[in-house]
Design a protein around this motif. Sequence first.
Motif, PDB file in Angstrom:
ATOM      1  N   SER A  56     -13.049 -11.301  29.307  1.00 56.37           N
ATOM      2  CA  SER A  56     -12.606  -9.995  28.820  1.00 56.37           C
ATOM      3  C   SER A  56     -12.442  -9.962  27.308  1.00 56.37           C
ATOM      4  N   THR A  59      -8.310  -8.497  23.538  1.00 52.35           N
ATOM      5  CA  THR A  59      -7.948  -7.106  23.792  1.00 52.35           C
ATOM      6  C   THR A  59      -6.842  -6.647  22.841  1.00 52.35           C
ATOM      7  N   VAL A  60      -6.557  -5.347  22.881  1.00 47.70           N
ATOM      8  CA  VAL A  60      -5.521  -4.774  22.019  1.00 47.70           C
ATOM      9  C   VAL A  60      -4.161  -5.354  22.362  1.00 47.70           C
ATOM     10  N   ASP A  61      -3.858  -5.526  23.653  1.00 49.45           N
ATOM     11  CA  ASP A  61      -2.556  -6.042  24.074  1.00 49.45           C
ATOM     12  C   ASP A  61      -2.333  -7.460  23.571  1.00 49.45           C
ATOM     13  N   TRP A  63      -3.729  -8.893  21.033  1.00 52.04           N
ATOM     14  CA  TRP A  63      -3.625  -8.901  19.572  1.00 52.04           C
ATOM     15  C   TRP A  63      -2.253  -8.388  19.119  1.00 52.04           C
ATOM     16  N   GLN A  88     -12.340  -6.250  21.242  1.00 57.31           N
ATOM     17  CA  GLN A  88     -12.288  -4.823  21.561  1.00 57.31           C
ATOM     18  C   GLN A  88     -12.473  -4.022  20.268  1.00 57.31           C
ATOM     19  N   GLU A  90     -11.492  -1.286  18.963  1.00 55.77           N
ATOM     20  CA  GLU A  90     -10.373  -0.651  18.261  1.00 55.77           C
ATOM     21  C   GLU A  90      -9.662  -1.594  17.304  1.00 55.77           C
TER      22      GLU A  90
END
Length: 617
Positions: A56, A59-61, A63, A88, A90
């Motif tokens: 995966s 991810t934002v979480d 980071w 990701q 973003e």
Amino acid sequence: RAPLKLLCDNMKYQILSRAFYGWLAYCRHLSTVRTHLSALVNHNIVSPDVPCNASSGLTVDIWQRYLQDSTSYEDQELLRLIYYGGIQHEIRKAVWPFLLGHYQFGMTEAERKEADDQIRTCYEHTMAEWLGCEAIVRQREKESHAAALAKCSSGASLDSHIQRMMHRDSTISNESSQSCSSGRQNHARLQSDSSSSTQVFESVDDVEQTEADAQLEDGKQSKIPNGTVPNGTCSPDSGHPSSQNFSIASGFSERSFSNEDSALEMNKSSASSQGKAGGSDVPAPPDPDGARQEEKLQGQDSLEGEFPTGGSVDFVPVGESSAGVLRDRDAVALTVVESWADSEAEKQSLVESEDNLSEEPEMESLYPQLDSLAVADLANSEASAVSSTGVTYSPELLDMYTVNLHRIEKDVQRCDRNYWYFTPANLEKLRNIMCSYIWQHIEIGYVQGMCDLLAPLLVILDDEALAFSCFTELMKRMNQNFPHGGAMDTHFANMRSLIQILDSELFELMHQNGDYTHFYFCYRWFLLDFKRELVYDDVFAVWETIWAAAHVSSAHYVLFIALALVEMYRDIILENNMDFTDIIKFFNEMAERHNTKQILKLARDLVYKVQTLIENK
């Protein structure tokens, strides 16, 4: 039984012999692998599933948790997630500076802000330096173009004057009709004998002839002996737009020899200024010394903005009412200039007619700027090596920067113009960053392709100073791929070793069909990190994987991506028995059509294969 036993012994011996030689060949093969390929990969194999599945990516979480508490994740764990699953979109703007070395993992927010402030200060200082140099370069180019144009124009006028002097009688008729007739005949001879390079300017003479005749008739009624006009509109001190920096060089080069009436008016003004004939209209005989002096003035080399001062002309800046007055012996030049500049409207119409006749776009834009050649602007027209900030630039530096500036501007204008991000404002950012980098590395200079490496960084970061810092870090590795470095030959040699060991069948095909095992078709791949082979979204994924792979699996991960590209189309290459031309054409047609996820997975598998081969597992 004896022959049968002997036969069995021979077969046994042959089997053992083949096994031994096979084992020996394998050992030699491993030795070759260790010698040539061991430095291409990290010996420590990082699993995609330990401690957790990394498919995966980052991810934002994950980071956000890391930013809140940097001890929650190890640096290597974040890099492992990026290597196997990417970032990701973003959070790419926040993560890329860490991957490229602008930030260090573990930095606090205050430390990151301090790093940003330092790089911004450095960027602004660098930008101020090259902008000062660019202003000098622009001024030099402007003066060179305008001076060359004026020199070409004055050459055409000088040729016409010399021919009229050669064909004219020893005495000048007092009848203006005869003078005009003689001028037209000489002008016709000039047009038939002149070269094609001055035809544009000779056609301007026809316009000048007609307008000068009309101006002369009006001017004779209004002029007074000192060479000024009663209404004062042509006085150098009047501040009127028509009083634009009179100069002997520009006045003679544009008008003094354009027709016979102008020559007569010059002689009349000479007599008037010397007080010999008062306001008489009787012309004096031509002065050969004066003609030679005029030719000398016309032949001055104006490329460096040098004009004859010699104390004979008091230079009058525009807009200063008390700057100074021309001396009496300079009334001749002033009268010649005034004979064709009596009114602003006529002068403007002449300039417009000359613009319309000009065919070169560069000449169109520069021709109205001939006023900049006036000796009143001598202080500004000379190419100075000192900027407004007081920094002095050497001629060698100015020349080097000029060459690089032209290359940058050409590449910036055609850089990914179909991509939505590159508006004129963002192209200007791209240019600023590239000029700043080249200014700091002027000894290397700009090479085509550098804009391709900067463009994706600017798209993601969207900040000039930050993109400049990250690009500088990126170029520490990429610089060696350009002609001034030596990494490209190393890439080709390593590709040859990799494919020879991992896919000997494909290597043999390449060797047989014209021997393109030099792998020159990979040149663009290595030079730009596959930027032109993939669409932008895929470029982002490939680049961040390359940056993470340097810490996880291989510092030469680009080799395995290139090998994965070849291996992905292996069957097509073998079935079609492709030669060097075929494979170049094939990959050019396949550009931006590749399955990037599959390529990255295959590249990771190839790295793992080499790692296990080296460990002899």
